[in-house]
Design an enzyme around this catalytic site. Structure first.
Site, PDB file in Angstrom:
ATOM      1  N   LEU A   8       0.847  -1.192   0.000  1.00 12.86           N
ATOM      2  CA  LEU A   8       0.000   0.000   0.000  1.00 12.86           C
ATOM      3  C   LEU A   8       0.887   1.247   0.000  1.00 12.86           C
ATOM      4  CD1 LEU A   8      -2.688  -1.084   2.631  1.00 12.86           C
ATOM      5  CD2 LEU A   8      -2.912  -1.059   0.141  1.00 12.86           C
ATOM      6  N   GLY A  46       4.233   0.587   4.755  1.00 12.81           N
ATOM      7  CA  GLY A  46       5.620   0.973   5.008  1.00 12.81           C
ATOM      8  C   GLY A  46       5.782   1.652   6.353  1.00 12.81           C
ATOM      9  N   ASP A  93       9.118   9.850   7.742  1.00 19.27           N
ATOM     10  CA  ASP A  93      10.267  10.571   7.171  1.00 19.27           C
ATOM     11  C   ASP A  93       9.978  12.031   6.839  1.00 19.27           C
ATOM     12  OD1 ASP A  93       8.493  10.075   5.116  1.00 19.27           O
ATOM     13  OD2 ASP A  93      10.052   9.811   3.611  1.00 19.27           O
ATOM     14  N   ASN A 140       8.416  13.333   4.367  1.00 20.98           N
ATOM     15  CA  ASN A 140       8.619  13.550   2.922  1.00 20.98           C
ATOM     16  C   ASN A 140      10.084  13.684   2.520  1.00 20.98           C
ATOM     17  OD1 ASN A 140       5.816  13.539   2.549  1.00 20.98           O
ATOM     18  ND2 ASN A 140       5.693  15.726   3.008  1.00 20.98           N
ATOM     19  N   LYS A 179      -2.119  13.362   0.068  1.00 19.35           N
ATOM     20  CA  LYS A 179      -2.847  12.141   0.395  1.00 19.35           C
ATOM     21  C   LYS A 179      -1.998  11.136   1.183  1.00 19.35           C
ATOM     22  CE  LYS A 179      -4.056  11.262  -3.873  1.00 19.35           C
ATOM     23  NZ  LYS A 179      -4.665  10.520  -5.016  1.00 19.35           N
TER      24      LYS A 179
END
Length: 347
Positions: free
Chosen positions: A195, A215, A219, A221, A253
């Protein structure tokens, strides 16, 4: 001679009497001394009690007096606790409490995996956030009506150290499979679906025979598209939740790990994606249904058109005024010139 003998007789009579009286006085003195010695000293009899001793004596007296009252209070407390437990059980059975009775649970065969193989890419602050999100996933799965088969894979490194230091009870967690191995070592590739929000594939339904991977990466991004890249490189199927089909959000999202986990749990219960999204998504995301978002956008467009029409009308009027203004000025000049000529002729 006679006088001397008389004195001797008198002295002999007086001496025994005096000696007797002196002996009696001595005995009385001895008795008084003994009585005084036997009596306690003045300091011992009249020594005042300190405030602390007085308080202790008063407390002890109250403790003895209130023994029956304490027994009665203990009985009342036990009865009150029994009533509270009974009320709590009744409220749970009615469904008012969030904690549901375990007898209503129907376990789902769906496997939901949190992939913790990104340990080296995170700093300690993000590791702690990941730990909290895992705790939330565990708690929600325990109280869900349709709990999933929960897996925590590649467990080790900083995450395990942080859990050992701050949450030693994790070793006693139930209904969870915590493994140091990578998920690919014990689950077949054909059963896996990763996913990731970067995937072009959109989920429509959940296949409960599959194993869905989330996952375990916090982080901010810094590593965009990493999970999608790994899934593609390893030949693992990937997909994203159908968020865009049902929800319009102010932000990106990308969802937290526990939000993805909870949305799947909610969908398994309701079988409704929209209800699952709006039940779980936090208000700060500014989520609205897509149909309402379309209505608002069309309304804004109409409003913009109306404003544009009004502006165009006003600009046309301004242009007309600009075109009319030189003609008016010419007329005024002509009138002034004729007036001046008439005046000059008259004069």
């Amino acid at each position: 001679m006679a006088t001397s003998t008389r004195h001797q007789i008198m002295s002999s009579e007086i001496l025994p009497a005096f000696s007797e009286t002196s002996n009696v006085e001595r005995k009385q003195d001895l008795n008084e001394d003994q009585e005084e010695n036997q009596k306690p000293g003045l300091g011992e009899v009249f020594e005042p009690i300190s405030k602390r001793q007085m308080k202790k004596l008063m407390k002890q007296k109250q403790w003895e007096e209130q023994r029956e009252l304490r027994k009665q209070k203990r009985k009342e407390k036990r009865k009150r606790k029994q009533l509270e437990r009974q009320c709590q059980l009744e409220s749970n059975s009615e469904g008012s409490d969030r904690k549901r009775i375990r007898r209503d649970v129907v376990y789902s065969p769906l496997r939901l995996i949190i992939d913790c193989s990104f340990d080296s890419l995170m700093v300690l602050k993000d590791i702690k956030k990941l730990h909290k999100q895992i705790q939330r996933c565990y708690a929600e799965n325990r109280r869900a009506r349709h709990p999933v088969q929960f897996y925590l894979t590649s467990h080790g490194g900083q995450l395990k150290k942080n859990m050992d230091e701050n949450d030693k009870g994790w070793v006693n967690w139930k209904d969870i499979h915590i493994k140091p191995e990578h998920y690919s070592e014990f689950i077949q590739k054909e059963e896996l679906i990763y996913l990731t929000s970067d995937s072009p594939n959109v989920l429509k339904e959940l296949d409960e025979s599959k194993a869905y991977v989330i996952g375990g990466l916090v982080d901010h991004n810094h590593h965009k598209g990493l999970t999608y890249k790994q899934a593609s490189e390893h030949g693992i199927d990937h997909a994203q939740l159908p968020l865009g089909n049902f929800v319009k959000m102010n932000s990106r999202k990308v969802l937290a790990i526990n939000h993805v986990f909870e949305i799947i749990l909610e969908y398994l219960e309701t079988r409704d994606w929209q209800e699952a999204f709006f039940t779980i998504l936090p208000q700060r995301k500014g989520a609205v249904p897509t149909d309402k978002a379309c209505e608002s956008s069309s309304h804004e467009k109409k409003f913009a058109r109306v404003e544009g029409g009004l502006n165009s009308d006003s600009s046309e009027e301004e242009n007309r005024n600009e075109l009319d203004s030189p003609h008016k000025e010419e007329k005024q000049d002509k009138e002034t010139s004729t007036e001046s000529t008439v005046n000059s002729i008259l004069h």
